[in-house]
Design a protein around this motif. Structure first.
Motif, PDB file in Angstrom:
ATOM      1  N   THR A  35       0.864  -1.171   0.000  1.00 21.58           N
ATOM      2  CA  THR A  35       0.000   0.000   0.000  1.00 21.58           C
ATOM      3  C   THR A  35       0.906   1.228   0.000  1.00 21.58           C
TER       4      THR A  35
ATOM      5  N   LYS B 161      -0.885   0.554  -3.842  1.00 19.83           N
ATOM      6  CA  LYS B 161      -0.759  -0.549  -4.773  1.00 19.83           C
ATOM      7  C   LYS B 161       0.220  -0.202  -5.897  1.00 19.83           C
TER       8      LYS B 161
ATOM      9  N   THR C 184      -2.569  -1.427 -10.701  1.00 19.51           N
ATOM     10  CA  THR C 184      -3.547  -0.338 -10.844  1.00 19.51           C
ATOM     11  C   THR C 184      -3.654   0.205 -12.259  1.00 19.51           C
ATOM     12  N   HIS C 185      -2.557   0.143 -13.021  1.00 19.12           N
ATOM     13  CA  HIS C 185      -2.578   0.712 -14.374  1.00 19.12           C
ATOM     14  C   HIS C 185      -1.801  -0.164 -15.361  1.00 19.12           C
TER      15      HIS C 185
END
Length: 560
Positions: A214, A216, A221-222
């Motif tokens: 954390t 992420k 995420t992308h």
């Protein structure tokens, strides 16, 4: 009283004042864009460009000081042509390199840097950082280029990127803050060191160590941010032609600048990893819209190469504005590839330009960076590479002469070379009055790279030798002076809905200055004379906007 002699190469490198023969300070004379001190520099001969002059220079650079004596209050130095003999006798070369210090009867100002990677010791604990700083001082280095961002993870307190795996078990430990404190500790007569924050910009790998982190990782995420090759296969590098990728990296760098008073930001991997990269769908669509060329262009297609090269340059330009906005005295540097032979007629003939799509020579000449840290990694013991090292070093001198105060150093690839050969490359740099950056602290010589740790990092033999034979006296790190009397304007071009305009035209009224916005809508004007300017942006709310640009600062264009 002894008089300090001026060494003009250092003055041209950093733009400082020259020391005259009577000890007073005088501004260096400017001739054809160069700063020339009291002594005539042999680079003037080199610029004639003939092969004869090039060979003559190689002979001159072999001259070494061998005798000093005082006469009538002046320090006189006798010279002789005593270039290092060509020999395969490593022990003899090493003994000579260790025992022959470089004479320094003047106050020097130059970059003496070392890259420190998070892959090995140096930054992962307070003890390692203390040893690193002590070692740099022992070697009379003055700049630590510390890796603070690798594989999309941070070695500083970040709310954007995951914490780097090497320090995840030390939750209260801040490597960058600790390094800054140690490097600036001047108690007991210790000399301060400069700290540059080294960012691996677009190389992130698979981020397998951060899947549960954390924040992420980007890979989760992308995933659409990855670049692709021409076959459409995903590569674990971020796409430099994707505006959101650039926005993310700028945000991370600005997060660091806002929290830490670093002396510089160093950009690494600001390039493609081969000219078959860049085929990210969004980047490809931007290219097609801009050029009207449909389909998937060949990797060597000129328009496609120019487009990708421009994306990298745009990122560097934007980073410069960020650094100069938040830390005006800080240095923006880039790590420049030196693949293959040096330029003969044009930088565009080189592999860095054609294959890495990295136009770093132009960045220096245009004033989009403060410093180029050339990665001149060549094996001294391989004849072709040995010559390439010297040819790139010669090109570096030529580039400095064209760069109007920007700095260019030579990178020493210690990991490729035995100790004696590493020292020989240092001497080649010194003979040209070039600053240096060593790769790396962990593997400063081939012996260290080949060892299992006993000869790595602070245990290497090279550090005390550097501090005695190569750099027997301390040197002040350079200050950025070329920006002091110039102004910069920056902003974002958006449509009525607030969306960024890609490729929009912006000009400064009643001047020849014009530019285009990048994929994020960012635009900037560089190296302006201070004063008031008016924007010309037809059919946009910024049209007619007045901007006051002051010396040494970035003036941001704000919407009404």
């Amino acid at each position: 009283m002894k008089t300090k002699l001026n060494k003009p190469g250092y003055n041209r490198l950093v733009g400082d004042k020259a020391s005259s023969l009577n000890g007073s300070q005088e501004s260096a004379h400017r001739i054809g864009g160069r700063e020339i001190g009291i002594q005539k520099r042999m680079v003037l001969i080199k610029n004639v460009g003939s092969a004869l002059c090039r060979n003559f220079l190689k002979w001159v650079r072999g001259i070494k000081p061998v005798l000093q004596f005082n006469a009538l209050g002046f320090t006189v130095v006798a010279f002789t042509a005593c270039s290092m003999p060509e020999s395969n006798n490593t022990a003899a070369k090493e003994t000579l390199a260790e025992s022959t210090p470089v004479s320094t009867q003047f106050e020097k100002t130059e970059i003496r840097a070392v890259w420190v990677s998070v892959l090995a010791e140096g930054l992962k604990s307070p003890k390692e950082i203390q040893q690193l700083v002590e070692t740099a001082r022992l070697a009379n280095l003055n700049t630590i280029v510390a890796q603070v961002h690798r594989e999309g993870a941070a070695m500083f307190n970040s709310t954007i990127q995951p914490r780097h795996a090497s320090i995840v078990k030390r939750p209260g430990f801040d490597p960058l803050e600790t390094l800054l404190e140690e490097a600036r500790d001047t108690s007991d007569g210790k000399l301060p060191l400069k700290v540059h924050a080294w960012f691996n910009s677009f190389k992130i790998g698979g981020q397998k160590d951060y899947l549960e982190s954390t924040p992420k990782p980007i890979v989760l995420t992308h995933p659409e941010w990855h670049t692709r090759n021409r076959a459409g296969e995903i590569q674990y590098e971020l796409e430099q032609g994707h505006p959101e990728v650039q926005n993310r990296m700028i945000a991370v760098i600005e997060e660091c600048l806002k929290q830490y008073d670093v002396d510089g930001v160093n950009l690494d991997f600001v390039r493609y990893f081969g000219n078959d990269r860049g085929y990210n769908p969004l980047a490809l669509a931007r290219f097609q819209k801009e050029t009207g060329i449909l389909g998937r262009p060949e990797a060597e297609n000129m328009e496609w190469s120019d487009f990708r090269r421009k994306q990298i340059s745009n990122f560097v330009k934007r980073c410069a504005i960020s650094v100069w906005t938040y830390r005006p005295k800080a240095i923006l540097s880039v790590d420049a590839t030196g693949w293959g032979p040096a330029p003969v007629e044009s930088f565009s003939d080189t592999r860095p330009y054609r294959e890495a799509l990295q136009d770093w020579g132009n960045w220096s000449e245009k004033g989009w960076v403060d410093l180029v840290l050339r990665m001149g990694y060549k094996r001294e013991w391989v004849e072709d590479q040995k010559q390439e090292f010297r040819d790139w070093a010669d090109y570096t001198l030529e580039l400095i002469d064209r760069s109007e105060g920007r700095m260019v150093t030579i990178g020493i690839g210690g990991h490729f070379n035995p100790l004696a050969d590493t020292l020989e490359q240092y001497r080649e740099a010194i003979n040209r009055d070039l600053g240096t950056c060593l790769f790396s602290y962990d593997r400063p010589t081939k012996e260290a790279a080949d060892s299992e740790g006993s000869l790595r990092g602070h245990n290497s033999r090279i550090w005390p030798i550097l501090g005695k034979a190569i750099y027997p006296d301390p040197a002040k790190p350079p200050k950025v002076t070329w920006r002091k009397h110039l102004a910069f304007i920056a902003g974002f071009l958006k449509d009525e809905a607030g969306n960024p305009i890609d490729g929009g035209q912006i000009a400064l009224t009643n001047t020849d200055y014009k530019t285009k916005s990048d994929g994020a809508g960012f635009f900037a004007f560089y190296s302006l004379q201070p004063g008031q300017y008016q924007l010309s942006v037809p059919k946009n709310s910024l049209d007619g906007k007045q901007v006051e640009a002051s010396a040494g600062n970035v003036a941001w264009v704000r919407e009404n």
